[in-house]
Enzyme design. Structure first.
Site, PDB file in Angstrom:
ATOM      1  N   HIS A  60       0.818  -1.218   0.000  1.00 57.78           N
ATOM      2  CA  HIS A  60       0.000   0.000   0.000  1.00 57.78           C
ATOM      3  C   HIS A  60       0.851   1.268   0.000  1.00 57.78           C
ATOM      4  O   HIS A  60       1.222   1.782   1.052  1.00 57.78           O
ATOM      5  CB  HIS A  60      -0.899  -0.026   1.246  1.00 57.78           C
ATOM      6  N   HIS A  62       1.410   5.224  -2.179  1.00 57.14           N
ATOM      7  CA  HIS A  62       0.928   6.203  -3.159  1.00 57.14           C
ATOM      8  C   HIS A  62       2.153   6.911  -3.713  1.00 57.14           C
ATOM      9  O   HIS A  62       2.824   7.633  -2.982  1.00 57.14           O
ATOM     10  CB  HIS A  62      -0.010   7.211  -2.487  1.00 57.14           C
ATOM     11  N   ARG A  64       2.070   8.896  -6.533  1.00 54.10           N
ATOM     12  CA  ARG A  64       1.640  10.222  -7.034  1.00 54.10           C
ATOM     13  C   ARG A  64       1.957  10.515  -8.499  1.00 54.10           C
ATOM     14  O   ARG A  64       1.675  11.617  -8.958  1.00 54.10           O
ATOM     15  CB  ARG A  64       2.240  11.348  -6.186  1.00 54.10           C
ATOM     16  N   ASN A  94      -4.802   5.963  -7.398  1.00 56.24           N
ATOM     17  CA  ASN A  94      -5.400   7.312  -7.350  1.00 56.24           C
ATOM     18  C   ASN A  94      -4.432   8.400  -7.802  1.00 56.24           C
ATOM     19  O   ASN A  94      -4.143   9.357  -7.097  1.00 56.24           O
ATOM     20  CB  ASN A  94      -5.945   7.620  -5.949  1.00 56.24           C
ATOM     21  N   HIS A 179     -10.439  -0.031   0.836  1.00 55.98           N
ATOM     22  CA  HIS A 179     -10.362   0.973   1.902  1.00 55.98           C
ATOM     23  C   HIS A 179     -11.794   1.040   2.433  1.00 55.98           C
ATOM     24  O   HIS A 179     -12.686   1.545   1.748  1.00 55.98           O
ATOM     25  CB  HIS A 179      -9.905   2.294   1.259  1.00 55.98           C
ATOM     26  N   ASP A 305       0.772   2.546   3.852  1.00 53.96           N
ATOM     27  CA  ASP A 305      -0.103   3.611   3.320  1.00 53.96           C
ATOM     28  C   ASP A 305       0.712   4.890   3.119  1.00 53.96           C
ATOM     29  O   ASP A 305       0.260   5.986   3.448  1.00 53.96           O
ATOM     30  CB  ASP A 305      -1.321   3.843   4.234  1.00 53.96           C
TER      31      ASP A 305
HETATM   32 ZN   LIG Z   1      -6.872   4.175   1.993  1.00 55.35          ZN
END
Ligand SMILES: [Zn+2]
Length: 428
Positions: A60, A62, A64, A94, A179, A305
């Site tokens: 997990h 991110h 970007r 995302n 999530h 995360d």
């Molecule tokens: Zn999340």
């Protein structure tokens, strides 16, 4: 060049624990055992007194890119990963554009290849644009290299859409990651709903916003038979439900993040935006439940995360600031803290960062088995250091752990048989 790691305390969860040498040849684990002889051209790394284990796997992160390169790029995120001992990271979709199609997936894989540091494995979106309406082309995502699907951050509210996503995921042998948050119940909350939010006058997110979606997802996994992975669970209720579901044989795995087993909502006092994440920091009771879930195996995986944000974004008012903290460069020592505390054995701690996450997504990683990709880390378990965000390889500095004195220092990170990170003192 072959690498011989001599005399380390090898921890290969579920397979081998003890003093041994590890020989790496042609990018693979060639042998693990006592007194291995060194090939003539090998580099020898002495690891006496150090831990030698499979490279860590983070389900997990991110990164970007594309879209928010000022927060993090695949290059800077990969550098942060290997500095923290993570040789494989799975990046959430995302971005902008959202990773809901082959072109974005291929772009991420190409950037990761150019960075040449960690294995960066994309997670595809469940729905187009992560808008929760129409399913993405899940088969295409799988074929182009996605290792799981998720609408992390914008969870699928429509249960029928989620059911269909699970049916497709099962057909394509993919894990569905959720999530768990009922966005209606969470409303515009920015911290845990309770006494502290009332005292601070901040809108709260009740624990029930997570719990109801955990319950729904478990039901849908039971209905469809799909493999379900629950991201960053944070409540006592989630732990209880996952424990019960596992007891009934539902195909579920769960992850927890260091901040959810170390910090409580009390940290929000003073409107500290480094205490703003989603799911929010909860109560002491929840933290105890997360630790018990980790201890008894209800929670399989520790993930970061890793959610980089620029300093000026985090310097806004508490209600305005974005959710999330970076985690790749602090997760290992924070997890080793659970060993010091007596919650986990050392092998359990390593397992939750290596073989367990690999198994949750069906990745051939997180092992020192002969023939496996030579992703290996060497760690000085005893070395103490102070978390200094200005030294992070990540582009972002948003951590609540600045100034913490932690134990467990990364010495060497090897990916595919190549040393990609090294810090002294390393004996040669
Ligand atoms: Zn999340």
């Amino acid at each position: 060049m072959p690498i011989l790691i001599k005399g380390g305390h090898v921890i290969d969860p579920g397979r081998f624990v003890g003093i041994a040498d590890v020989l790496i040849e042609k990018g693979k684990i060639a042998a693990v055992g006592p007194n291995l002889s060194s090939p003539v051209d090998a580099r020898t790394i002495r690891a006496n007194g150090k831990l030698v284990m499979p490279g860590l796997v983070d389900l997990h992160v991110h990164f970007r890119e594309p879209g928010f390169e000022y927060k993090e790029t695949i290059q800077s995120g990969s550098a942060a990963a290997v500095a923290g001992g993570f040789t494989t990271v799975c990046c959430m979709p995302n971005t902008n554009p959202v990773n809901d199609n082959q072109a974005v997936t291929e772009f991420i894989l190409e950037r990761a290849r150019l960075a040449g540091l960690a294995n960066v494995l994309p997670i595809g979106a469940i729905t187009k644009g992560s808008e929760g309406k129409e399913l993405a082309e899940i088969g295409d995502l799988r074929r182009s290299g996605c290792v799981a699907i998720s609408d992390d951050g914008k969870p699928v509210m429509n249960s029928l859409v989620m059911r269909r996503a699970m049916e497709y995921a099962l057909a394509f042998d993919l894990t569905v990651v959720d999530h768990c948050e009922d966005l209606h119940l969470a409303e515009c909350g920015c911290m845990n709903e309770g006494l502290v939010s009332t005292e601070l006058g901040l809108p709260g997110i009740p624990a029930a916003a997570e719990d109801v979606m955990v319950a729904r997802n478990l039901s849908l996994s039971e209905l469809t038979g799909a493999r379900l992975h629950l991201a960053h669970i944070s409540t006592a209720g989630s732990v209880r439900m996952v424990r019960e579901a596992k007891g009934r044989g539902i195909h579920v795995t769960a992850e927890a993040c260091p901040h959810h087993f170390l910090l409580t909502e009390e940290l929000v006092r003073g409107y500290n935006t480094h205490a703003k994440m989603n799911p929010p920091l909860r109560t002491w009771t929840d933290v105890q439940a997360i630790k018990e879930g980790l201890r008894d195996g209800t929670i399989d995986v520790i993930a970061t995360d890793h959610a980089p944000h620029a300093t000026q974004e985090k310097q806004q008012d508490f209600t305005e600031a974005p959710f999330g903290i970076v985690g790749l460069e602090t997760a290992l020592p924070l997890t080793l803290g659970l060993v010091e505390e007596g919650i986990l054995s050392l092998e359990q701690a390593v397992q939750k960062l290596t073989s367990a996450p690999a198994a949750a997504f069906g990745l051939k990683k997180g092992t020192l088995a002969v023939g496996a990709d030579a992703d290996v880390v060497i760690v000085d378990q005893q070395e103490q250091w102070e978390v200094d965000p200005s030294k992070f390889r990540s582009k972002s500095r948003n951590t609540p752990f600045a100034g913490w004195k932690v134990k467990g220092r990364m010495n060497t990170t090897i990916v595919d048989g190549r040393v990609v990170f090294e810090t002294g003192p390393v004996e040669r």
